[in-house]
Design a protein around this motif. Structure first.
Motif, PDB file in Angstrom:
ATOM      1  N   PHE A 107     -54.823 -32.429  46.970  1.00  0.00           N
ATOM      2  CA  PHE A 107     -53.606 -33.129  46.530  1.00  0.00           C
ATOM      3  C   PHE A 107     -53.187 -32.631  45.149  1.00  0.00           C
ATOM      4  N   ALA A 108     -54.143 -32.591  44.210  1.00  0.00           N
ATOM      5  CA  ALA A 108     -53.848 -32.121  42.846  1.00  0.00           C
ATOM      6  C   ALA A 108     -53.444 -30.646  42.845  1.00  0.00           C
ATOM      7  N   ASP A 109     -54.134 -29.823  43.649  1.00  0.00           N
ATOM      8  CA  ASP A 109     -53.781 -28.398  43.756  1.00  0.00           C
ATOM      9  C   ASP A 109     -52.338 -28.225  44.232  1.00  0.00           C
ATOM     10  N   GLY A 110     -51.938 -29.033  45.212  1.00  0.00           N
ATOM     11  CA  GLY A 110     -50.574 -28.954  45.746  1.00  0.00           C
ATOM     12  C   GLY A 110     -49.519 -29.229  44.692  1.00  0.00           C
ATOM     13  N   LEU A 111     -49.898 -30.029  43.680  1.00  0.00           N
ATOM     14  CA  LEU A 111     -48.987 -30.338  42.563  1.00  0.00           C
ATOM     15  C   LEU A 111     -49.167 -29.355  41.401  1.00  0.00           C
ATOM     16  N   SER A 112     -49.889 -28.259  41.641  1.00  0.00           N
ATOM     17  CA  SER A 112     -50.191 -27.219  40.633  1.00  0.00           C
ATOM     18  C   SER A 112     -51.028 -27.753  39.472  1.00  0.00           C
ATOM     19  N   MET A 113     -51.775 -28.843  39.719  1.00  0.00           N
ATOM     20  CA  MET A 113     -52.632 -29.444  38.687  1.00  0.00           C
ATOM     21  C   MET A 113     -54.085 -29.045  38.989  1.00  0.00           C
ATOM     22  N   THR A 114     -54.399 -27.777  38.716  1.00  0.00           N
ATOM     23  CA  THR A 114     -55.694 -27.222  39.137  1.00  0.00           C
ATOM     24  C   THR A 114     -56.828 -27.476  38.137  1.00  0.00           C
ATOM     25  N   LYS A 115     -56.496 -27.960  36.930  1.00  0.00           N
ATOM     26  CA  LYS A 115     -57.526 -28.115  35.888  1.00  0.00           C
ATOM     27  C   LYS A 115     -58.466 -29.288  36.138  1.00  0.00           C
ATOM     28  N   TYR A 116     -57.958 -30.348  36.779  1.00  0.00           N
ATOM     29  CA  TYR A 116     -58.755 -31.574  36.882  1.00  0.00           C
ATOM     30  C   TYR A 116     -60.002 -31.389  37.744  1.00  0.00           C
ATOM     31  N   SER A 117     -59.893 -30.596  38.808  1.00  0.00           N
ATOM     32  CA  SER A 117     -61.081 -30.350  39.645  1.00  0.00           C
ATOM     33  C   SER A 117     -62.113 -29.534  38.863  1.00  0.00           C
ATOM     34  N   MET A 118     -61.636 -28.658  37.965  1.00  0.00           N
ATOM     35  CA  MET A 118     -62.558 -27.889  37.117  1.00  0.00           C
ATOM     36  C   MET A 118     -63.349 -28.844  36.210  1.00  0.00           C
ATOM     37  N   TYR A 119     -62.652 -29.813  35.589  1.00  0.00           N
ATOM     38  CA  TYR A 119     -63.334 -30.789  34.726  1.00  0.00           C
ATOM     39  C   TYR A 119     -64.379 -31.561  35.537  1.00  0.00           C
ATOM     40  N   ALA A 120     -64.009 -31.950  36.766  1.00  0.00           N
ATOM     41  CA  ALA A 120     -64.915 -32.735  37.615  1.00  0.00           C
ATOM     42  C   ALA A 120     -66.174 -31.946  37.957  1.00  0.00           C
ATOM     43  N   ILE A 121     -66.020 -30.650  38.257  1.00  0.00           N
ATOM     44  CA  ILE A 121     -67.166 -29.803  38.616  1.00  0.00           C
ATOM     45  C   ILE A 121     -68.096 -29.602  37.421  1.00  0.00           C
ATOM     46  N   VAL A 122     -67.513 -29.383  36.230  1.00  0.00           N
ATOM     47  CA  VAL A 122     -68.334 -29.207  35.012  1.00  0.00           C
ATOM     48  C   VAL A 122     -69.176 -30.465  34.778  1.00  0.00           C
ATOM     49  N   MET A 123     -68.523 -31.631  34.884  1.00  0.00           N
ATOM     50  CA  MET A 123     -69.229 -32.907  34.698  1.00  0.00           C
ATOM     51  C   MET A 123     -70.338 -33.056  35.744  1.00  0.00           C
ATOM     52  N   ALA A 124     -70.025 -32.710  37.016  1.00  0.00           N
ATOM     53  CA  ALA A 124     -71.009 -32.844  38.101  1.00  0.00           C
ATOM     54  C   ALA A 124     -72.219 -31.942  37.867  1.00  0.00           C
ATOM     55  N   ASN A 125     -71.993 -30.754  37.337  1.00  0.00           N
ATOM     56  CA  ASN A 125     -73.104 -29.833  37.067  1.00  0.00           C
ATOM     57  C   ASN A 125     -74.043 -30.373  35.995  1.00  0.00           C
ATOM     58  N   VAL A 126     -73.462 -30.979  34.961  1.00  0.00           N
ATOM     59  CA  VAL A 126     -74.282 -31.561  33.887  1.00  0.00           C
ATOM     60  C   VAL A 126     -75.141 -32.695  34.458  1.00  0.00           C
ATOM     61  N   VAL A 127     -74.507 -33.609  35.216  1.00  0.00           N
ATOM     62  CA  VAL A 127     -75.218 -34.734  35.843  1.00  0.00           C
ATOM     63  C   VAL A 127     -76.312 -34.213  36.775  1.00  0.00           C
ATOM     64  N   HIS A 128     -75.968 -33.195  37.560  1.00  0.00           N
ATOM     65  CA  HIS A 128     -76.883 -32.629  38.558  1.00  0.00           C
ATOM     66  C   HIS A 128     -78.150 -32.058  37.916  1.00  0.00           C
ATOM     67  N   VAL A 129     -77.980 -31.286  36.848  1.00  0.00           N
ATOM     68  CA  VAL A 129     -79.134 -30.673  36.170  1.00  0.00           C
ATOM     69  C   VAL A 129     -80.061 -31.751  35.598  1.00  0.00           C
ATOM     70  N   ILE A 130     -79.471 -32.750  34.941  1.00  0.00           N
ATOM     71  CA  ILE A 130     -80.278 -33.815  34.297  1.00  0.00           C
ATOM     72  C   ILE A 130     -81.064 -34.603  35.350  1.00  0.00           C
ATOM     73  N   ILE A 131     -80.363 -35.043  36.426  1.00  0.00           N
ATOM     74  CA  ILE A 131     -81.024 -35.865  37.453  1.00  0.00           C
ATOM     75  C   ILE A 131     -82.067 -35.037  38.215  1.00  0.00           C
ATOM     76  N   ASN A 132     -81.724 -33.797  38.530  1.00  0.00           N
ATOM     77  CA  ASN A 132     -82.688 -32.912  39.191  1.00  0.00           C
ATOM     78  C   ASN A 132     -83.978 -32.805  38.378  1.00  0.00           C
ATOM     79  N   TYR A 133     -83.814 -32.519  37.099  1.00  0.00           N
ATOM     80  CA  TYR A 133     -84.975 -32.328  36.209  1.00  0.00           C
ATOM     81  C   TYR A 133     -85.859 -33.577  36.192  1.00  0.00           C
ATOM     82  N   CYS A 134     -85.211 -34.749  36.094  1.00  0.00           N
ATOM     83  CA  CYS A 134     -85.966 -36.011  36.021  1.00  0.00           C
ATOM     84  C   CYS A 134     -86.665 -36.344  37.345  1.00  0.00           C
TER      85      CYS A 134
END
Length: 456
Positions: A151-178
């Protein structure tokens, strides 16, 4: 041909593409983090994660392929300034993504007995089954997230999914490690900890995407009064008619590469290891083409909505040209470093594995030379598919890709890999043939359709 009319579009294409590329690389990173952290537990655990993820990857291709149907409908409606059409595509598309997420989870659970049919070691299957339950469940938030992303891509708003993925990677590394190693007061859960890390990070990614989009002033109208009253049979049908062929097209390609892994495994362990090295490198560079695929879909659908078909062709060709330039640069790098990179993936100091590792390096170096050419074809076919999706033309491309991958590519891979001395190199020559056939026929399809649109 006036090159300037194409090159002047590069700046806007890159501005739209780079967040998508970083997001795609972020998705890849989640898998790499799992492999690195689980690899330290042992070979059996790593094999279990690899086996589980091979099944997840096929389901994921169906989910992502289907969700791409939302982008061209929203992109066309955005150009038409039709708020109601955008809202309908978003709400109906999101409902279908929710249903599909649970269906894919169900298929993964029901498909677990297939692991026995693949003749995998029993200890690997024993670990893979509970891992697969949790990672299979993570498809639910991930496919729903795809509804928001497209939906966001269709509106040419491609940055928000990038922010979401960066946040998910940080969460993923921390939880994985623990959870994998049992740090602090967390239990030591091994590969189940990796699976839970994936689930939690994907739920966080979905929540983040909903919150960040719903708080944008220009998007308030699409988030106000979510209701099943807005679900319309005709809108659902349109998304399904675009989504199912798109999902199958992506599935044909993913299963072709999975078959390539299987063929290399049949040839021998050194061929399989070399294939994995070459494929991991080619997959990284492919993410750049995937970013431009999304740009192709957005911009072509915009100009379709404006009914400016001559400009549509110029924009599409500018994206095709940019992709060719990027992939040629990567091809040159592959040729220069084809003998230098493979040893980095192996422990060349281990005397017990020296003979095998030297063989892997020789095979992988040869595969990278084919990958140099093959990624140019792969890049072209994926951006032309994006343009055709932007035109909402999906059924004929589905048939083209089936023909190219399975009537042209796979038989060549099978014959050269199994029945000639080329072995793994033969498998990759087949992949190259399939991708090149796809690129050629898809471009001819795009040219044919756009010429008709311009004439009419």
């Amino acid at each position: 041909m006036n090159l300037t009319q194409y090159t002047k579009e590069f700046k806007y294409n890159i501005r739209l593409a780079y967040p998508v590329i970083l997001g795609m690389l972020g998705h890849t990173l989640i898998g790499i983090v799992d492999n690195i952290m689980v690899g330290k537990l042992g070979a059996t655990e790593l094999a279990a994660v690899s086996l589980g993820n091979s099944m997840i990857f096929i389901a994921l291709s169906l989910g992502i392929g289907f969700s791409t149907a939302i982008t061209p409908i929203v992109g066309e409606a955005d150009a038409e300034k039709n708020t109601q059409k955008i809202r309908a595509a978003f709400h109906n598309g999101l409902l279908l993504c929710i249903i599909l997420g649970f269906m894919l989870f169900g298929l993964i659970v029901l498909g677990k007995p297939l692991m026995e049919l693949l003749h995998q070691p029993k200890e690997v299957i024993a670990l893979a089954k509970p891992y697969l339950d949790w990672v299979g469940f993570s498809l639910v938030p991930l496919i729903i997230y795809q509804g928001y992303k497209q939906f966001a891509d269709g509106l040419s708003m491609t940055k928000y999914s990038m922010y979401a993925i960066v946040m998910a990677n940080v969460v993923h590394v921390i939880i994985n490690y623990c959870l994998i190693y049992g740090v602090w007061f967390f239990p030591k859960m091994g590969i189940l900890g990796a699976a839970l890390g994936t689930v939690i990070s994907r739920i966080a990614m979905l929540v983040f995407m909903h919150v960040i989009l719903s708080r944008q002033a220009q998007l308030k109208t699409y988030f106000h009064n979510f209701s099943l009253d807005e679900i319309r049979k005709e809108t659902l049908s349109k998304i399904v008619n675009l989504g199912v062929p798109s999902a199958l097209q992506m599935l044909f390609e993913v299963v072709l590469f999975t078959a390539g892994i299987w063929l290399c495994g049949n040839i021998g362990k050194t061929s399989q290891a070399a294939n994995q090295i070459a494929l991991s490198l080619a997959s990284m560079t492919f993410m750049f083409a995937m970013g431009l695929n999304v740009v192709s879909m957005i911009r072509v659908s915009n100009h379709k909505g404006l009914q400016d078909y001559k400009k549509l062709v110029v924009v599409a060709r500018s994206i095709f040209l940019l992709t060719i330039i990027v992939e040629i640069l990567f091809a040159i790098l592959f040729v220069i470093f084809h003998q230098i990179v493979p040893p980095l993936f192996l422990d060349m100091d281990n005397p017990m594995q020296l003979v095998d590792n030297q063989e892997v390096v020789v095979i992988a170096a040869n595969l990278l030379l084919i990958a140099a050419i093959f990624q140019i074809s792969d890049g072209i076919q994926v951006v032309v598919i994006g343009a055709l999706r932007g035109l909402q033309d999906v059924k004929v491309p589905m048939y083209i890709t089936f023909f190219a991958y399975w009537i042209v590519g796979f038989p060549i891979s099978y014959y050269l890999g199994i029945y000639t001395d080329l072995k793994a190199v033969g498998v990759w020559i087949g992949l190259l043939a399939g991708l090149t056939a796809a690129a050629l026929f898809l471009y001819l399809r795009f040219h044919y359709l756009t010429q008709i649109m311009i004439k009419n």
